[in-house]
Design an enzyme around this catalytic site. Structure first.
Site, mmCIF file in Angstrom:
data_model
loop_
_atom_site.group_PDB
_atom_site.id
_atom_site.type_symbol
_atom_site.label_atom_id
_atom_site.label_comp_id
_atom_site.label_asym_id
_atom_site.label_seq_id
_atom_site.Cartn_x
_atom_site.Cartn_y
_atom_site.Cartn_z
ATOM 1 N NE ARG A 250 17.841 -12.657 23.257
ATOM 2 C CZ ARG A 250 17.721 -12.701 24.587
ATOM 3 N NH1 ARG A 250 18.432 -13.513 25.294
ATOM 4 N NH2 ARG A 250 16.839 -11.935 25.183
ATOM 5 N NE ARG B 127 16.097 -7.208 32.459
ATOM 6 C CZ ARG B 127 16.063 -8.341 31.757
ATOM 7 N NH1 ARG B 127 15.962 -9.497 32.371
ATOM 8 N NH2 ARG B 127 16.134 -8.323 30.450
HETATM 9 P P1 AMP Z 1 17.572 -11.333 28.587
HETATM 10 O O1 AMP Z 1 17.795 -11.113 30.041
HETATM 11 O O2 AMP Z 1 17.885 -12.732 28.150
HETATM 12 O O3 AMP Z 1 16.219 -10.879 28.124
HETATM 13 O O4 AMP Z 1 18.633 -10.404 27.818
HETATM 14 C C1 AMP Z 1 18.664 -8.989 27.991
HETATM 15 C C2 AMP Z 1 19.389 -8.330 26.817
HETATM 16 O O5 AMP Z 1 20.738 -8.805 26.752
HETATM 17 C C3 AMP Z 1 18.796 -8.622 25.450
HETATM 18 O O6 AMP Z 1 17.717 -7.752 25.134
HETATM 19 C C4 AMP Z 1 20.011 -8.404 24.557
HETATM 20 O O7 AMP Z 1 20.275 -7.038 24.368
HETATM 21 C C5 AMP Z 1 21.136 -8.986 25.397
HETATM 22 N N1 AMP Z 1 21.316 -10.442 25.160
HETATM 23 C C6 AMP Z 1 21.073 -11.467 26.021
HETATM 24 N N2 AMP Z 1 21.365 -12.653 25.481
HETATM 25 C C7 AMP Z 1 21.808 -12.381 24.225
HETATM 26 C C8 AMP Z 1 22.255 -13.195 23.148
HETATM 27 N N3 AMP Z 1 22.295 -14.535 23.231
HETATM 28 N N4 AMP Z 1 22.639 -12.559 22.009
HETATM 29 C C9 AMP Z 1 22.613 -11.221 21.906
HETATM 30 N N5 AMP Z 1 22.193 -10.407 22.875
HETATM 31 C C10 AMP Z 1 21.798 -10.972 24.031
#
Ligand code: AMP
Length: 216
Positions: free
Chosen positions: A89, A161
């Protein structure tokens, strides 16, 4: 060996497609969002640290995320390849991933970039629901659970969530634009990027994903 990155804004459908693709082609599905949520649920130090960022819709620190990815690549479960979902990311994560894969004599084969317009993203995220037990995904309009708030698969409670609340969604989309969208050019310049139209039914998008990968 097939190593793929699924890139796109929150709500683009990466998670649903990554899970399907990985099951079908028997490779590992590595979602940093899922791994972080697991760490939060089990109350580990890493989880407690990550939660503060996640609750604000910000990115967890790169070192913390890379530690999770390293663990995944050490095990045998990813030895046939992986779909990286919601990771990398940031540019630092992208560089660290290439380096780490190289150490394992691997490299990214393709980056699928899921394109969805911003109104549709907000609609998807604010209506999204998830089973607190098994992680199955629902949408209040297009794919509601059949039995009220019980999961169709495991009977667990279907919830929203914390970070799908409207104010956090806005912050997640902003963070995406600022920190993650630059990866589009980063991977395009390495000729790894394949745009995929992320609008339509889950089956339609899944077919586009398979086509993009098989054209490779
Ligand atoms: P997601 O389910 O992929 O939308 O991730 C939920 C949250 O987890 C994001 O809003 C970030 O706070 C954190 N997160 C997930 N993947 C990453 C990543 N690769 N780098 C940093 N934070 C992450």
């Amino acid at each position: 060996m097939l190593d793929l990155v699924f890139l796109g804004p929150p709500g683009a459908g990466k998670g649903t497609q990554a899970k399907r693709f990985a099951e079908r082609f028997r490779i590992s599905h590595i979602s940093t969002g899922d791994l972080l949520r697991k760490a939060v649920d089990c109350g580990s130090r890493l989880g407690r640290e990550a939660k503060e960022y996640m609750d604000r819709g910000e990115l967890a620190p790169d070192e913390l995320v890379m530690a999770l990815i390293e663990q995944q690549l050490e095990g045998r479960s990813a030895e046939k390849g992986a779909v990286f979902d919601g990771f990398p990311r940031t540019k630092a994560q992208a560089e660290a991933l290439s380096e780490l894969l190289k150490q394992h004599e691997r490299s990214i084969d393709l980056v699928l970039f899921f394109k969805v317009d911003s109104e549709e993203l907000t609609r998807r995220l604010s209506g999204r629901r998830v089973c607190g037990e098994c992680g199955a995904l629902y949408h209040i309009d297009s794919n509601p659970p059949q039995r009220g708030s019980r999961c169709d698969h495991c009977g667990g409670e279907v919830i929203q969530r914390d970070d799908d609340r409207e104010e956090v969604v806005r912050s997640r989309l902003k963070v995406y634009d600022e920190q993650t969208a630059p990866l589009i050019d980063f991977y395009r310049s390495q000729s790894l990027l394949r745009p995929v139209d992320g609008e339509g039914t889950v089956d339609e998008i899944a077919a586009r994903v398979v086509e993009a990968v098989s054209r490779q």
